[in-house]
Design a protein around this motif. Structure first.
Motif, PDB file in Angstrom:
ATOM      1  N   ILE A 131       0.850  -1.193   0.000  1.00  0.00           N
ATOM      2  CA  ILE A 131       0.000   0.000   0.000  1.00  0.00           C
ATOM      3  C   ILE A 131       0.887   1.246   0.000  1.00  0.00           C
ATOM      4  CG2 ILE A 131      -0.207  -0.004   2.539  1.00  0.00           C
ATOM      5  CD1 ILE A 131      -3.108   1.104   2.059  1.00  0.00           C
ATOM      6  N   LEU A 132       0.457   2.254  -0.737  1.00  0.00           N
ATOM      7  CA  LEU A 132       1.193   3.511  -0.811  1.00  0.00           C
ATOM      8  C   LEU A 132       0.778   4.398   0.360  1.00  0.00           C
ATOM      9  CD1 LEU A 132       3.229   5.046  -2.639  1.00  0.00           C
ATOM     10  CD2 LEU A 132       1.246   6.171  -3.662  1.00  0.00           C
ATOM     11  N   LEU A 133       1.755   4.811   1.161  1.00  0.00           N
ATOM     12  CA  LEU A 133       1.520   5.695   2.302  1.00  0.00           C
ATOM     13  C   LEU A 133       2.397   6.925   2.181  1.00  0.00           C
ATOM     14  CD1 LEU A 133       1.547   3.080   5.222  1.00  0.00           C
ATOM     15  CD2 LEU A 133      -0.438   3.990   4.003  1.00  0.00           C
ATOM     16  N   ARG A 134       1.911   8.032   2.726  1.00  0.00           N
ATOM     17  CA  ARG A 134       2.659   9.293   2.725  1.00  0.00           C
ATOM     18  C   ARG A 134       3.022   9.656   4.149  1.00  0.00           C
ATOM     19  NH1 ARG A 134       0.395  13.931   1.773  1.00  0.00           N
ATOM     20  NH2 ARG A 134       2.322  14.825   1.054  1.00  0.00           N
ATOM     21  N   ALA A 154      -3.524  12.827  -7.634  1.00  0.00           N
ATOM     22  CA  ALA A 154      -2.534  13.618  -8.373  1.00  0.00           C
ATOM     23  C   ALA A 154      -1.714  14.496  -7.433  1.00  0.00           C
ATOM     24  CB  ALA A 154      -3.236  14.484  -9.422  1.00  0.00           C
ATOM     25  N   ALA A 155      -2.375  15.187  -6.505  1.00  0.00           N
ATOM     26  CA  ALA A 155      -1.687  16.152  -5.650  1.00  0.00           C
ATOM     27  C   ALA A 155      -0.866  15.504  -4.543  1.00  0.00           C
ATOM     28  CB  ALA A 155      -2.702  17.116  -5.029  1.00  0.00           C
ATOM     29  N   GLU A 156      -1.386  14.445  -3.939  1.00  0.00           N
ATOM     30  CA  GLU A 156      -0.735  13.854  -2.769  1.00  0.00           C
ATOM     31  C   GLU A 156       0.152  12.664  -3.091  1.00  0.00           C
ATOM     32  OE1 GLU A 156      -1.010  15.235   0.310  1.00  0.00           O
ATOM     33  OE2 GLU A 156      -2.215  16.805  -0.617  1.00  0.00           O
ATOM     34  N   ALA A 157      -0.129  11.965  -4.180  1.00  0.00           N
ATOM     35  CA  ALA A 157       0.656  10.770  -4.513  1.00  0.00           C
ATOM     36  C   ALA A 157       1.355  10.888  -5.859  1.00  0.00           C
ATOM     37  CB  ALA A 157      -0.243   9.532  -4.513  1.00  0.00           C
ATOM     38  N   GLY A 158       0.961  11.861  -6.652  1.00  0.00           N
ATOM     39  CA  GLY A 158       1.583  12.028  -7.953  1.00  0.00           C
ATOM     40  C   GLY A 158       1.185  10.960  -8.951  1.00  0.00           C
ATOM     41  N   TYR A 184       4.333   6.376  -8.581  1.00  0.00           N
ATOM     42  CA  TYR A 184       4.058   7.596  -7.847  1.00  0.00           C
ATOM     43  C   TYR A 184       5.238   8.547  -8.011  1.00  0.00           C
ATOM     44  CZ  TYR A 184       7.274   5.809  -4.324  1.00  0.00           C
ATOM     45  OH  TYR A 184       8.378   5.332  -3.686  1.00  0.00           O
ATOM     46  N   THR A 185       4.988   9.833  -7.878  1.00  0.00           N
ATOM     47  CA  THR A 185       6.058  10.818  -8.030  1.00  0.00           C
ATOM     48  C   THR A 185       6.241  11.669  -6.785  1.00  0.00           C
ATOM     49  OG1 THR A 185       4.523  12.403  -9.017  1.00  0.00           O
ATOM     50  CG2 THR A 185       5.752  10.964 -10.534  1.00  0.00           C
ATOM     51  N   SER A 186       5.474  11.399  -5.745  1.00  0.00           N
ATOM     52  CA  SER A 186       5.585  12.182  -4.517  1.00  0.00           C
ATOM     53  C   SER A 186       6.805  11.719  -3.723  1.00  0.00           C
ATOM     54  CB  SER A 186       4.324  12.018  -3.677  1.00  0.00           C
ATOM     55  OG  SER A 186       4.450  12.711  -2.462  1.00  0.00           O
ATOM     56  N   PRO A 187       7.701  12.628  -3.348  1.00  0.00           N
ATOM     57  CA  PRO A 187       8.916  12.234  -2.639  1.00  0.00           C
ATOM     58  C   PRO A 187       8.672  11.749  -1.211  1.00  0.00           C
ATOM     59  CG  PRO A 187       8.789  14.623  -2.789  1.00  0.00           C
ATOM     60  CD  PRO A 187       7.652  14.068  -3.612  1.00  0.00           C
TER      61      PRO A 187
END
Length: 174
Positions: free
Chosen positions: A33-36, A70-74, A110-113
């Motif tokens: 799962i993708l987490l920020r 788009a904004a949070e995970a890219g 994803y593109t979010s660092p």
């Protein structure tokens, strides 16, 4: 309608509860799962959570999901690939309703660092509690929960926290 009825109606309308509506994306691929990592929010900074955003005025939940992806995970997602996974009423503060959504056909990277993939059975220890509880409840087949409750009657926190990784795999494989 009499003037007294109009005043009574206006008072009732002004006292209605307003809640924040959160849209939380469960972006899952290959058992991960993708987490920020939260930063500069004033709440839970340094903790992980799925990509999250608040419903904006005149925006649908699905439109919020596309915007948040788009904004949070890219990542770009299609509105037609968004499905409801879980709804959580958070009564720990002033009131929030969180819609947890899954996305099928996730393509690209994803593109979010500040985002990274985690195994569903080995979530980070520094994860926002309500997100962890919602993920566990969803994996157990619950479609609605109230936070800070930890599950259905008779199922304590220790039972949920000790859940094996197998339910995580099957819950997110659809």
């Amino acid at each position: 309608m009499s003037r007294a009825d109009e005043v009574a109606f206006a008072v009732d309308a002004s006292q209605r509860r307003r809640v924040v509506v959160d849209v939380i994306l469960l972006l899952v691929r290959n058992g991960r799962i993708l987490l920020r990592e939260r930063a500069n929010t004033g709440y839970g900074d340094g903790a992980y959570e799925p990509p999250t955003g608040q419903l904006a005025d005149r925006e649908t939940i699905v439109e919020t999901a596309v915007r948040v992806a788009a904004a949070e995970a890219g990542v770009l997602i299609s509105a037609g690939n968004v499905s409801l996974a879980h709804v959580m009423q958070d009564v720990s503060g002033s009131g929030r309703i969180a819609f947890f959504l899954t996305v099928s056909g996730l393509a690209g990277e994803y593109t979010s660092p500040d985002a990274c993939w985690f195994d569903l059975g080995q979530l980070p220890t520094n994860m926002l509690d309500r997100s962890r509880v919602a993920l566990r409840n969803y994996a157990e087949g619950m479609r609605f929960s109230t936070y800070p409750a930890f599950g259905p009657a008779g199922l304590g926190e220790s039972a949920l926290l000790g859940a094996a990784s197998a339910p995580w795999q099957s819950a997110f494989s659809a």
